[in-house]
Design an enzyme around this catalytic site. Structure first.
Site, PDB file in Angstrom:
ATOM      1  N   GLU A 126       4.708  -3.444  -8.463  1.00 58.71           N
ATOM      2  CA  GLU A 126       4.591  -1.986  -8.265  1.00 58.71           C
ATOM      3  C   GLU A 126       3.593  -1.392  -9.262  1.00 58.71           C
ATOM      4  O   GLU A 126       2.784  -0.521  -8.912  1.00 58.71           O
ATOM      5  CB  GLU A 126       5.957  -1.315  -8.434  1.00 58.71           C
ATOM      6  CG  GLU A 126       5.862   0.203  -8.219  1.00 58.71           C
ATOM      7  CD  GLU A 126       7.143   0.940  -8.547  1.00 58.71           C
ATOM      8  OE1 GLU A 126       8.240   0.408  -8.274  1.00 58.71           O
ATOM      9  OE2 GLU A 126       7.043   2.068  -9.069  1.00 58.71           O
ATOM     10  N   SER A 223      13.550  -5.977 -11.040  1.00 60.64           N
ATOM     11  CA  SER A 223      13.506  -5.134 -12.234  1.00 60.64           C
ATOM     12  C   SER A 223      14.764  -4.260 -12.327  1.00 60.64           C
ATOM     13  O   SER A 223      15.410  -4.180 -13.371  1.00 60.64           O
ATOM     14  CB  SER A 223      12.242  -4.271 -12.165  1.00 60.64           C
ATOM     15  OG  SER A 223      12.250  -3.286 -13.131  1.00 60.64           O
TER      16      SER A 223
END
Ligand code: SF4
Length: 308
Positions: A126, A223
């Site tokens: 990301e 994450s």
């Protein structure tokens, strides 16, 4: 032994949408469908889609021309978008709308003449995608020490944006450090932070008040799942990240009265049930309840070509 399930837990709207995009593309166009990077960070989800004819690639060079190709929920850089055009790929974008919102914020800040500072983890897809969407150099900070080390004058007009899998609580120390360091700084409203990250973290904090041990169902490379485990540890509860019930170590729950169980935003409920089954095999007398918590009702629209 009591098992208390976090509420909310597991799939967020961005993950539901991304998986549905792949499944609808399979139905509409037939296999093989190509997906750049894991559609979401969960091995079970990825393997299930592979069995249906999805090919996961890290490099678009591995996709044949004209193939239907899906960008994962994490988003991609402009360079990857251009590469897909050059290779004549039929792209369907499964980037989460909340990630796209971060890209839009970043571009708007650049348009205002500001230097953009991204709070996030180096190397996360990301973060790579966001840095490559802004159209100007983006400075990455991961810690408050990184803020002090930024090599730009303190009167530089700056703006910060954040990786979506970090919550308001995760970022507030770094944002405070940025605000001390720079005299002209702006950032998005806190309500723009990903609701799912915030809600799952708040639920684990509550869970820690009632549980002796915390189990987080999620992938090692997820994450947000790692962050849920860290929150358990910060509350001084033994906390473990497990992919499914097969990874449960009986020693973790020996002599524990209450087990708190949650799941990262990319972990399906099926794996939570698998962990409950594993707990039941260890202790046949478990009582499963769900804590009170926010009931989420957010849905993101599918891309137009897959809507009907
Ligand atoms: S965690 Fe938030 S930003 Fe990430 S996919 Fe889910 S809804 Fe989107």
């Amino acid at each position: 032994m009591r098992v208390v399930l976090a509420q909310p837990r597991g799939f967020c709207a961005g993950v539901v949408r991304a998986i549905e995009i792949v499944e609808r593309a399979l139905e509409r166009y037939g296999p093989p469908i190509y997906v750049r990077h894991e559609i979401v960070h969960n091995k079970y989800v990825v393997e299930r889609l592979k069995a249906k004819g999805v090919k996961f690639v890290e490099d678009l060079a591995d996709v044949p021309p004209n193939a239907h190709t899906i960008f994962s929920a994490h988003g991609v850089s402009k360079e990857v978008e251009r590469d897909a055009v050059d290779r004549d790929l039929n792209v369907i974008d499964a980037t989460c709308p909340l990630v796209t919102k971060v890209h839009n914020h970043g571009r708007r800040y650049v348009g205002q003449g500001r230097t953009v500072i991204l709070i996030g983890h180096a190397g996360h897809p990301e973060v790579e995608g966001t840095r490559g969407q802004i159209g100007a150099p983006v400075l990455l900070v991961q810690t408050e020490q990184d803020v002090e080390a930024l090599a730009i004058p303190s009167d530089t007009p700056v703006a910060y944006i954040t990786q979506t899998t970090l919550s308001v609580d995760d970022t507030k120390g770094i944002i405070a450090a940025l605000q001390r360091r720079f005299s002209d700084i702006i950032g998005p409203e806190t309500k723009d932070i990903c609701y799912a990250t915030q809600n799952r973290q708040a639920a684990v904090r509550e869970l820690c008040k009632m549980a002796d041990v915390i189990l987080v169902v999620g992938a090692e490379n997820s994450s947000n799942s790692n962050r849920l485990r860290e929150i358990g540890q910060e509350a001084n509860k033994p906390s473990y990240l497990i992919a499914d019930g097969s990874e449960l170590d009986p020693a973790w729950i020996a002599r524990k009265e209450t087990v708190g169980l949650t799941a990262g935003a990319s972990a399906p409920e099926k794996l939570v049930l698998d962990v409950i089954d594993a707990l039941r095999r260890i202790d046949g007398d478990i009582e499963v309840t769900e804590m009170d918590g926010i009931k989420e009702n957010i849905e993101f629209r599918l891309p137009a070509e897959l809507r009907t």
